[in-house]
Design an enzyme around this catalytic site. Structure first.
Site, short mmCIF file in Angstrom:
data_model
loop_
_atom_site.label_atom_id
_atom_site.label_comp_id
_atom_site.label_asym_id
_atom_site.label_seq_id
_atom_site.Cartn_x
_atom_site.Cartn_y
_atom_site.Cartn_z
N HIS A 1 34.75 45.10 28.13
CA HIS A 1 35.78 44.03 28.84
C HIS A 1 35.36 42.52 28.30
O HIS A 1 36.30 41.72 28.23
CB HIS A 1 35.41 44.01 30.54
N SER B 1 41.22 38.85 32.31
CA SER B 1 40.55 39.46 33.42
C SER B 1 41.22 38.60 34.79
O SER B 1 42.41 38.83 34.99
CB SER B 1 39.16 39.20 33.46
N ASP C 1 37.19 48.79 26.80
CA ASP C 1 37.20 48.18 28.09
C ASP C 1 37.34 49.19 29.04
O ASP C 1 38.79 49.60 29.34
CB ASP C 1 38.33 46.94 28.28
#
Length: 388
Positions: A357, A159, A324
């Site tokens: 995610h 991320s 995601d």
């Protein structure tokens, strides 16, 4: 005390005070600052086995193991990436020296909005400078110097952490041998910026926010921070994951015809928000979301991502997850396509995972197998080079 198998066990955070001024992308300078970090494993004689872990928005230096007073037998949870870091794990601390740190602007020991501004004797609060990913990489490079590490065997992050890895490959090309970028993106979409703005507005409109100077009022904008976390948490999970975990299950047998939490998913989000509001700093949340918004390294290269990677020298491993939607696989493929166009050595894997995610934090077998194979290759190469 019984630590789980393959745990790094008891770890102690370390601190370094840096007196060399740090010029920031925003035009301001931090005259000095503190950095808190943890290490796992042993640095070898050639300092060739070091791995840097870059944390995401709400992450910090405590990536594995347990702190003093945390008893796993009593339900204490280990560091945020304990599933991947430890002896015999994907990032094997029998072979690697692993460093995880809390970035500037954080709220877990490194200098940030809750720290004391030496010019005023009061917490920095909203006066803390807006930092950028490039500033974090500068700071991390200085920590590398302090630790005696000329080149990282790998820099790893998911991320927002993956964005730091990208910036390392661009700004410090000779100091990174391998880049592992997980569930990340070359820049945010308008939708992602919009989610961040909703979160910021929830915090800023809380009556206890006091324009960011809530420390002096002895309060915390818990309602706003809780709402911000609830919004964020929704984006970290997939629709499938929420359906499997909660469906439309009620907390009670029938509808209560009111506005209290009727559904299990409502109760879950409220709980997550309340817990988060007690352990995270609101000004740090504002700052971290802005760091995400501003990240766009291709902006300095005519918005050409391939040109952006022209000076990169490392090998890349990019991974994404099918469900995601915060940083969809298409965003990872943008990175891969640009690296291929730039003639770089890159591997890519799109992993089938239902959790959205947050999959990058979880122990998905396919993910861990691929990740582990790449890290094992690095360890084998480094050990062979050191032996020759």
């Amino acid at each position: 005390m019984n630590y789980p198998p393959k745990s790094v066990g008891l770890v102690t955070p370390q601190h370094v005070h840096v007196t060399e001024p740090l010029a920031l992308a925003c035009g301001r300078t931090l005259a000095n600052y503190d950095v808190v970090y943890e290490t796992y494993g042993t640095l070898n004689a050639n300092a060739s086995n070091a791995v840097l872990i870059c944390h995401a928005l709400s992450g910090h230096h405590h990536a594995a193991g347990f702190h003093e007073g945390e008893d796993p037998d009593q339900g204490a949870k280990p560091g945020w990436w304990d599933s991947a870091i430890g002896p015999g794990k994907v990032i094997d601390t029998n072979r690697f020296y692993v460093v995880a740190l809390n970035n500037l602007g954080g709220c877990h020991g490194s200098t940030g909005p809750a720290s004391i501004n030496p010019d005023t004797g009061e917490p920095w609060g909203p006066d803390f400078p807006i930092v950028a990913v490039r500033d974090w990489v500068k700071m991390q490079a200085r920590l590398s110097d302090y630790l005696g590490i000329e080149q990282w065997a790998a820099v790893v992050g998911g991320s927002l952490g993956g964005m730091q890895v990208l910036r390392w490959s661009i700004d410090q090309p000779q100091r990174i041998a391998n880049a592992v970028i997980i569930a990340s993106a070359p820049k945010l979409t308008a939708q992602n910026i919009a989610f961040n703005e909703v979160a910021r507005q929830a915090i800023r409109r809380d009556p206890d926010f006091h324009a960011g100077r809530y420390y002096q009022h002895g309060v915390v904008p818990e309602v706003g921070l809780s709402l911000a976390r609830m919004v964020g948490h929704i984006t970290y999970l997939s629709d499938d994951a929420m359906r499997q975990k909660f469906g439309r299950d009620l907390r009670k047998a029938t509808y209560q015809y009111g506005f209290d939490a009727e559904f299990q998913v409502e109760s879950y989000l409220r709980y997550q928000g309340e817990v988060f509001s007690k352990r995270f700093d609101a000004n740090t949340y504002l700052l971290m979301t802005r760091v995400l918004d501003y990240f766009d390294p291709a902006r300095d290269y005519g918005h050409d991502l391939a040109k952006t990677f022209a000076k990169a020298q490392c090998r890349f491993m990019v991974m994404s997850f099918t469900t995601d939607w915060r940083f969809a696989p298409a965003r990872s493929r943008e990175i891969v396509d640009a690296l291929v166009k730039a003639g770089k050595d890159v591997s890519y894997a799109e992993i089938d995972a239902p959790q959205g995610h947050d999959s990058f934090l979880l122990d998905n077998q396919r993910y861990m197998d691929l990740f582990g194979a790449f890290m094992t290759r690095i360890a084998n190469e480094r050990e062979a080079a050191d032996a020759s």
